[in-house]
Design an enzyme around this catalytic site. Structure first.
Site, mmCIF file in Angstrom:
data_model
loop_
_atom_site.group_PDB
_atom_site.id
_atom_site.type_symbol
_atom_site.label_atom_id
_atom_site.label_comp_id
_atom_site.label_asym_id
_atom_site.label_seq_id
_atom_site.Cartn_x
_atom_site.Cartn_y
_atom_site.Cartn_z
ATOM 1 N N LYS A 239 0.877 -1.178 0.000
ATOM 2 C CA LYS A 239 0.000 0.000 0.000
ATOM 3 C C LYS A 239 0.913 1.227 0.000
ATOM 4 O O LYS A 239 1.969 1.223 0.673
ATOM 5 C CB LYS A 239 -0.851 -0.035 1.270
ATOM 6 C CG LYS A 239 -1.848 1.105 1.422
ATOM 7 C CD LYS A 239 -2.747 0.862 2.659
ATOM 8 C CE LYS A 239 -3.828 1.946 2.737
ATOM 9 N NZ LYS A 239 -4.780 1.693 3.834
ATOM 10 N N SER B 222 -9.738 2.179 3.212
ATOM 11 C CA SER B 222 -8.859 2.920 2.347
ATOM 12 C C SER B 222 -7.929 2.042 1.519
ATOM 13 O O SER B 222 -7.286 2.527 0.589
ATOM 14 C CB SER B 222 -8.035 3.890 3.163
ATOM 15 O OG SER B 222 -7.214 3.202 4.052
ATOM 16 N N SER C 127 -10.091 -0.164 7.429
ATOM 17 C CA SER C 127 -9.534 -0.093 6.078
ATOM 18 C C SER C 127 -8.846 -1.326 5.538
ATOM 19 O O SER C 127 -8.414 -1.320 4.378
ATOM 20 C CB SER C 127 -8.547 1.079 5.991
ATOM 21 O OG SER C 127 -9.264 2.279 6.134
#
Lengths: 95, 496
Positions: free
Chosen positions: B81, B161, B185
């Site tokens: 990420k 997210s 998330s």
């Protein structure tokens, strides 16, 4: 909770975020809605309850007081948008 | 020789076995994933691709296999990420304000994975500064869920997210991905994309080098297609780090050695406050089926109550923005990132931040600044802190009556673009079932268990006491096996 445009302006200044008039109005509505919703917390009697701010940390962790000298000025400033002599530059602050 | 698209269908565990048995090479495995990334660019999962680096790493990993010195995740293609600082590789938190940032150091979590031997394919899209539940708040544009409905006419959100991480793994562009969870998330995108996602106990993984959103809530964790893969990833990611003072000083966990223990006699708590009237009927059905599966495996079901549940989301939307307003104060155009020059220092800050941050980030900074400001600090921030203690105490009490909690992960399956909630509060409701675990610092895992009527993935969540990840994996394995999701996904998977 009604937030006024003045409140929005004050918070924006504290956060050093500039908002256009349109943005101020939109934020005023958003913030009022969110704050209205979180006021739900007032329904709970929390007398005598201490706030919980950190999880599972019994004591502050320290490291041994030993100096590590690593010449890193260039590395530290390598991402700076503007710099001089390995120093960060900003607009003049002192008259 | 296994065909290239078969190699991307392997689990992390099976890919490792294949490399060990020399069924294929690390280069073949890596190239298969690089090809998949090219094919599925339209999902916008990656914000930066590192194919040359990946192939270099692949060559080094192959040498290790040849010498018999391979690490636990040697040669396995994963992606990070874009929240994790990767040395010399652009890291942006998907914000304009960091669009040009090249970290001079590596985050502990991504370093741990490199030490375990992974091949890194690139950086993954996310909501800006991890603030969002649909990956629609990214400077690099939205991510599209690889899953779609039976009709195949709409595009769906992957959740957020960690939307890019979820899309990449779900679309077989990576065997696994790192993600992060502050309010859900990892778990919510896992549920929306048919993946396993675990947010471990607060402090299990180091936050050093992880771009901070809310320091008392942020936790690193993996997104994978199977429970075993999640155990392999978390084992490599976790561990005490002297550079993170909130990192737990405990021995390195060993999940993979003891996976799949019996859950006979384990008490599964069903929290009544987690039945929401907004819940999608297909999710309620799955919750009921899961209860039966767990009973079959010898577990007991217990009705329990977490009375302060409804205060978790409001408390979170005070605490998280407050911490964010503090953490994001560092983005000022001076030491790194975007800068919009001006005549005065304050104007420099204002212009840089106004242009550099997206709307949702600004919204949260403003809320956070407000609740911390003079006159409101006690009424909002400290009050939220008190509710936080009550919520944590609810869990403490409940874990005397049961060993693990079972609930849905999200009230609904993934929603389509254009059907997104129009106001922030409705969007925030996506997190209502996931946030309590962050507030209490407890581990939570989402496991895919089925498909909705329209063909979209459905996930269930397990939450346990601190450091109960091994139990969470064991119960998850029961759900994974009983639901037969992996075969279902292969056969009926409505993927773009």
């Amino acid at each position: 909770m009604m937030i006024t445009l003045d409140d929005v302006q004050k918070i924006a200044w504290l956060s050093r975020i500039r908002l256009s008039d349109e943005e101020k109005h939109a934020m005023k509505d958003n913030l009022s809605a969110i704050l209205g919703w979180v006021e739900k917390l007032d329904q709970v009697d929390t007398t005598g309850i201490e706030p919980l701010s950190s999880m599972h940390i019994p004591e502050m962790v320290c490291r041994t007081d030993v100096c590590h000298h690593t010449p890193m000025a260039e590395v530290i400033t390598q991402n700076a948008p503007e710099k001089e002599l390995n120093m960060f530059t900003v607009p003049k602050v002192v008259e | 020789m296994t065909k290239s698209n078969d190699l991307t269908r392997l689990s992390l565990a099976d890919a490792k076995k294949g490399l060990q048995s020399k069924d294929f090479t690390v280069k073949e495995l890596t190239q298969a994933h690089l090809d998949a990334m090219k094919e599925k660019k339209d999902l916008n999962a990656f914000v930066l691709e590192t194919p040359e680096l990946a192939l270099e790493q692949a060559a080094a990993s192959q040498k290790k296999y040849d010498a018999g010195t391979q690490g636990p995740l040697e040669g396995l293609p994963i992606a990070n990420k874009d929240l994790y600082c990767t040395k010399g590789i652009r890291t942006t938190a998907c914000s304009k304000i960091l669009a040009s940032f090249i970290p001079p150091y590596e985050s502990t979590v991504s370093q741990n994975l490199l030490d375990a031997g992974v091949v890194t394919l690139g950086k993954l899209n996310m909501d800006e500064f991890a603030m969002g539940s649909a990956n629609m708040n990214s400077y690099f544009g939205p991510v599209i869920n690889p899953w779609t409905d039976k009709e195949g006419t709409k595009s769906y959100v992957p959740g957020g997210s960690s939307g890019g991480s979820a899309a990449a793994v779900s679309a077989h562009m990576a065997l696994a991905a790192t993600a992060s969870d502050t309010g859900g998330s990892i778990r919510q995108p896992a549920s929306f994309c048919g993946l396993v996602g675990i947010k471990p106990t607060y402090g299990l993984c180091s936050r050093y080098g992880m771009i901070a959103f809310a320091s008392s809530l942020d936790q690193a964790g993996p997104l994978t297609r199977t429970v075993e893969d999640a155990a392999m990833m978390l084992e490599a990611m976790a561990g005490h780090d002297p550079k993170d003072a909130t990192s737990l000083n405990i021995p390195k966990p060993q999940y993979t050695q003891n996976l799949g223990g019996s859950i006979k006699g384990k008490r599964v708590g069903l929290p009544k406050e987690y039945y929401l009237k907004e819940m999608h009927p297909d999710i309620l059905k799955k919750w009921d089926e899961a209860k039966a599966w767990l009973l079959d495996a010898g577990a007991e079901l217990v009705d329990v109550s977490l009375p302060h549940t409804s205060y978790a989301l409001p408390a979170y939307y005070i605490i998280a923005p407050a911490e964010a307003s503090s953490n994001l104060a560092r983005y000022d155009g001076v030491r790194y990132g975007f800068r919009r020059d001006a005549d005065s220092l304050d104007a420099l800050y204002e212009q840089t931040r106004s242009e550099g941050f997206g709307d949702e980030v600004k919204r949260r900074i403003l809320i956070g600044t407000y609740v911390l400001s003079a006159g409101y600090y006690d009424a909002y921030y400290r009050k939220a802190g008190r509710l936080r203690r009550l919520i944590a105490q609810d869990f403490e009490k409940v874990f005397h009556e049961c060993d693990v909690l079972l609930s849905a992960t999200t009230p609904t399956p993934a929603f389509a673009f254009g059907e997104k909630p129009k106001d922030p509060i409705s969007m925030y409701m996506n997190d209502v079932l996931t946030v309590p675990a962050n507030i209490a610092g407890l581990p939570g895992i989402s496991v895919p268990v089925g498909l909705s009527e329209t063909g979209l993935p459905l996930g269930l969540q397990l939450v346990g006491p601190a450091l109960s990840e091994a139990l969470l994996f064991d119960v998850s394995l029961v759900l994974e096996k009983a639901s037969n999701f992996l075969s279902m996904a292969q056969e009926k998977g409505n993927k773009r």
